[in-house]
Design an enzyme around this catalytic site. Structure first.
Site, PDB file in Angstrom:
ATOM      1  N   GLU A   1      81.762  81.223 -29.645  1.00 59.37           N
ATOM      2  CA  GLU A   1      82.649  80.346 -30.409  1.00 59.37           C
ATOM      3  C   GLU A   1      81.880  79.586 -31.483  1.00 59.37           C
ATOM      4  OE1 GLU A   1      84.867  77.749 -27.859  1.00 59.37           O
ATOM      5  OE2 GLU A   1      85.280  79.344 -26.411  1.00 59.37           O
TER       6      GLU A   1
ATOM      7  N   CYS B   1      84.127  73.453 -25.005  1.00 58.68           N
ATOM      8  CA  CYS B   1      83.222  74.556 -25.295  1.00 58.68           C
ATOM      9  C   CYS B   1      83.387  75.690 -24.287  1.00 58.68           C
ATOM     10  CB  CYS B   1      81.781  74.042 -25.264  1.00 58.68           C
ATOM     11  SG  CYS B   1      80.581  75.286 -25.681  1.00 58.68           S
TER      12      CYS B   1
END
Length: 346
Positions: A91, A325
């Site tokens: 990501e 996250c």
């Protein structure tokens, strides 16, 4: 591919340092590699042997990372699910005010109990080129003037590659050294290596508690450094670069939001060149943690700030789009695995 591989390949084709610099800068800006300048066309600058190979080199660089999906957030951020050449996913997050958060590993070995990334363990390291490629990708969407290594992974566990990426971003990438942020749970190698670098980034340390035993439980595989010692190491680096350390504190209701913790913060932070970032926990599916309510967070900030600790509240960017996250990647991996299972049944 490592960044050194790109440099060596271009040099083997006859590129001089000034040629390599221009090609690298074009890549880092998300532009075609043969981009010229206002006063000089590419054909009048780059050797023919280099120009002929640029399409193949560009294809290899483009293959390092590919946008799998983009998820804009209500706060102005945009979470990017990025697919690597081997189909692994990481990501990146485009942040408000021209920032970009990038990943340094697929997965993570630290195993922080409140982090989705750590639940998968460490799958593999990212190369320096894969990290820089996330910046090149981000710059295709919007300007990037700050890069924080706070995405998936523990940068200290991929130190050589991270430092190589930081060096390039802080030179050819045109990013100010203090706008490059190395985020870590704290590792002795970090405090040895960072002061020696040509580009010395800002530093963010994951503190989360002043209690050594609690920190060990929250960060089970982090180096065993007492919070007080960690802050002393951070202070030495802060003074050497004349820039404050950011201490990260994920707020967990009933765990690290007590009055005792706040009083210990006052003691540890006294006289320190530091900023405390309180990060309200971003809930995961089926977990046992919660963030404190808003009133409690405000109380903590006022208490600490009024007593001399520069305290900020940092919400995870894009909380409305799997903002914690690793959450976006986890959902994507789950979808892929579910699809494979369905196919295997038919």
């Amino acid at each position: 591919m490592q960044l050194a591989d790109l440099t060596q390949r271009l040099a083997a084709l006859g590129a001089k340092p000034q040629h390599i610099g221009r090609i690298t800068r074009a890549w880092l800006q998300g532009k075609p590699l043969d981009t010229g300048t206002k006063h000089q066309k590419t054909e009048n600058f780059l050797p023919l042997s280099v120009r002929q190979e640029l399409p193949a080199i560009a294809a290899e660089l483009d293959a390092l990372v590919r946008l799998r999906s983009e998820h804009p957030g209500a706060d102005g951020s945009a979470r990017l699910l990025v697919e690597l050449a081997d189909k692994q996913m990481v990501e990146s997050v485009l942040l408000p005010r021209d920032g970009l958060c990038i990943s340094s590993q697929v997965g993570c070995a630290v195993g922080c109990v409140f982090c989705m990334t750590g639940k998968s363990g460490l799958l593999r390291q990212l190369s320096s080129a894969e990290m820089v490629a996330q910046v090149a990708l981000g710059r295709r969407f919007r300007p990037v003037k700050k890069v924080v290594f706070m995405g998936m992974g523990e940068p200290a566990h991929n130190l050589d590659n991270v430092l190589e990426a930081i060096d390039l971003l802080g030179t050819e990438g045109g990013i100010g050294h203090k706008n490059l942020v190395f985020s870590t749970v704290g590792d002795p190698r970090v405090f040895e290596r960072l002061p020696q670098q040509r580009v010395r980034p800002a530093l963010a340390l994951s503190l989360h508690t002043t209690d050594a035993e609690l920190r060990q439980r929250l960060l089970p595989k982090a180096p065993r450094i007492d919070p007080e010692q960690l802050m002393e190491l951070g202070e030495a680096y802060a003074r050497s670069i004349d820039y404050p350390i950011q201490y990260q504190w994920t707020l967990l209701k009933g765990i690290n939001d007590s009055q005792q913790e706040m009083d210990n913060i006052l003691r540890l932070f006294k006289g320190k060149f530091a900023v405390l970032n309180l990060i309200p926990y971003n809930s995961l599916d089926a977990d046992n943690y919660q963030r404190p309510d808003g009133e409690r967070i405000v109380q903590m900030v006022r208490y600490l700030h009024s007593r001399g600790v520069l305290t900020k509240v940092r919400n995870s960017a894009g909380q409305d789009i799997d903002g914690g996250c690793g959450q976006l990647r986890a959902r994507a991996v789950d979808l892929v695995n579910t699809s494979r299972l369905r196919l295997s049944r038919h």
